[in-house]
Scaffold this active site. Structure first.
Site, PDB file in Angstrom:
ATOM      1  N   ASN A   1      -6.875   3.135   7.678  1.00  0.00           N
ATOM      2  CA  ASN A   1      -8.207   3.578   7.215  1.00  0.00           C
ATOM      3  C   ASN A   1      -9.219   2.449   7.070  1.00  0.00           C
ATOM      4  OD1 ASN A   1      -7.212   2.477   4.876  1.00  0.00           O
ATOM      5  ND2 ASN A   1      -7.349   4.343   3.644  1.00  0.00           N
ATOM      6  N   LYS A  32      -9.379  -4.259   6.706  1.00  0.00           N
ATOM      7  CA  LYS A  32      -7.934  -4.325   6.879  1.00  0.00           C
ATOM      8  C   LYS A  32      -7.579  -4.769   8.314  1.00  0.00           C
ATOM      9  CE  LYS A  32      -6.935  -0.712   3.428  1.00  0.00           C
ATOM     10  NZ  LYS A  32      -6.267   0.599   3.200  1.00  0.00           N
ATOM     11  N   GLU A  86      -8.878  -7.745  -8.507  1.00  0.00           N
ATOM     12  CA  GLU A  86      -8.728  -8.030  -7.080  1.00  0.00           C
ATOM     13  C   GLU A  86      -9.536  -9.259  -6.654  1.00  0.00           C
ATOM     14  OE1 GLU A  86      -9.676  -4.175  -5.471  1.00  0.00           O
ATOM     15  OE2 GLU A  86      -7.772  -3.330  -6.154  1.00  0.00           O
ATOM     16  N   HIS A 145     -10.629  -1.543   2.531  1.00  0.00           N
ATOM     17  CA  HIS A 145     -10.218  -1.393   1.133  1.00  0.00           C
ATOM     18  C   HIS A 145     -11.442  -1.646   0.262  1.00  0.00           C
ATOM     19  CE1 HIS A 145      -8.181  -1.841  -2.706  1.00  0.00           C
ATOM     20  NE2 HIS A 145      -8.997  -2.865  -2.907  1.00  0.00           N
ATOM     21  N   TYR A 156      -1.299  -4.171  -4.257  1.00  0.00           N
ATOM     22  CA  TYR A 156      -1.024  -2.732  -4.245  1.00  0.00           C
ATOM     23  C   TYR A 156       0.031  -2.331  -5.281  1.00  0.00           C
ATOM     24  CZ  TYR A 156      -3.877  -1.791  -0.091  1.00  0.00           C
ATOM     25  OH  TYR A 156      -4.925  -1.614   0.788  1.00  0.00           O
TER      26      TYR A 156
HETATM   27  P1  DAT Z   1      -7.859   3.783  -1.518  1.00  0.00           P
HETATM   28  O1  DAT Z   1      -7.569   2.766  -0.434  1.00  0.00           O
HETATM   29  O2  DAT Z   1      -8.902   4.781  -1.077  1.00  0.00           O
HETATM   30  O3  DAT Z   1      -8.196   3.153  -2.840  1.00  0.00           O
HETATM   31  P2  DAT Z   1      -5.258   4.425  -2.644  1.00  0.00           P
HETATM   32  O4  DAT Z   1      -5.486   3.298  -3.617  1.00  0.00           O
HETATM   33  O5  DAT Z   1      -4.851   5.739  -3.196  1.00  0.00           O
HETATM   34  O6  DAT Z   1      -6.539   4.647  -1.715  1.00  0.00           O
HETATM   35  O7  DAT Z   1      -4.128   3.997  -1.611  1.00  0.00           O
HETATM   36  C1  DAT Z   1      -4.103   2.680  -1.088  1.00  0.00           C
HETATM   37  C2  DAT Z   1      -3.834   2.757   0.380  1.00  0.00           C
HETATM   38  O8  DAT Z   1      -2.538   3.286   0.591  1.00  0.00           O
HETATM   39  C3  DAT Z   1      -4.766   3.683   1.157  1.00  0.00           C
HETATM   40  O9  DAT Z   1      -5.958   3.029   1.552  1.00  0.00           O
HETATM   41  C4  DAT Z   1      -3.927   4.073   2.332  1.00  0.00           C
HETATM   42  C5  DAT Z   1      -2.518   4.078   1.774  1.00  0.00           C
HETATM   43  N1  DAT Z   1      -2.112   5.441   1.392  1.00  0.00           N
HETATM   44  C6  DAT Z   1      -2.522   6.144   0.321  1.00  0.00           C
HETATM   45  N2  DAT Z   1      -1.959   7.344   0.269  1.00  0.00           N
HETATM   46  C7  DAT Z   1      -1.143   7.401   1.344  1.00  0.00           C
HETATM   47  C8  DAT Z   1      -0.254   8.390   1.870  1.00  0.00           C
HETATM   48  N3  DAT Z   1      -0.092   9.574   1.259  1.00  0.00           N
HETATM   49  N4  DAT Z   1       0.413   8.094   3.019  1.00  0.00           N
HETATM   50  C9  DAT Z   1       0.260   6.914   3.640  1.00  0.00           C
HETATM   51  N5  DAT Z   1      -0.546   5.933   3.180  1.00  0.00           N
HETATM   52  C10 DAT Z   1      -1.244   6.179   2.063  1.00  0.00           C
HETATM   53 MG    MG Z   2      -7.051   2.129  -4.186  1.00  0.00          MG
END
Ligand code: DAT
Ligand code: MG
Length: 150
Positions: free
Chosen positions: A112, A9, A126, A115, A49
């Site tokens: 974080n 990212k 994707e 991805h 997303y």
């Molecule tokens: P991942 O990236 O582990 O697949 P995800 O698909 O649940 O996680 O969420 C996508 C991204 O969105 C994640 O990498 C960071 C952001 N995100 C997720 N939950 C969040 C939250 N509660 N607050 C802020 N950003 C969040």
């Molecule tokens: Mg995800």
């Protein structure tokens, strides 16, 4: 062989951790079959997303992922989807185990670093979105037989 989509990212690119992410996935035994540095458009970010469109963090997530270049990759290997996620660590770096990418380099869920697709279906979707459906080289490495028992 299974393939997954992984991206460094904008925060990982800006912090100079591209090589670290690649090194960890390579050391694991996964094989890089496509890589592209790109700036994600607003529409690609929203599509990628899309599952999170109703979440309060959606707008911030879309603007973050499209704010600066990313490195998009396709990685191949046995159980590539699950293994890449395991190497990345939990979504929130605060909960990610030390030794994982997020656990070693992050402190905040909105920054974080990486991805990774969360299922085979997501990986196909994707990969199609970022590279097109037929992307990814087919090649063998001389050490593949030392990584996966045929
Ligand atoms: P991942 O990236 O582990 O697949 P995800 O698909 O649940 O996680 O969420 C996508 C991204 O969105 C994640 O990498 C960071 C952001 N995100 C997720 N939950 C969040 C939250 N509660 N607050 C802020 N950003 C969040
Ligand atoms: Mg995800």
């Amino acid at each position: 062989m299974e393939r997954t989509f992984v991206a460094v990212k904008p925060d990982g690119v800006q912090r100079g951790i591209i090589g670290e992410v690649i090194t960890r996935l390579e050391r694991r035994g996964l094989k890089l079959v496509a890589i592209s540095m790109m700036q994600v458009s607003d529409s690609l970010a929203r599509e990628h997303y899309g599952e999170h469109v109703e979440r309060p963090f959606f707008a911030g997530l879309v603007s973050f992922i499209s704010s600066a270049p990313i490195v998009a990759m396709i990685w191949e290997g046995e159980n590539a989807v699950a293994l890449a996620r395991q190497t990345m660590g939990a979504t929130n770096p605060a909960n990610a185990a030390p030794g994982t990418i997020r656990g070693d380099f992050g402190i905040n869920i909105g920054r974080n670093i990486v991805h990774g697709s969360d299922s085979l279906a997501a990986a196909e979707r994707e990969i199609g979105l970022f590279f097109g459906p037929s992307a990814g080289l087919d090649y063998t490495r001389s050490n593949d037989v030392w990584i996966t028992e045929s």
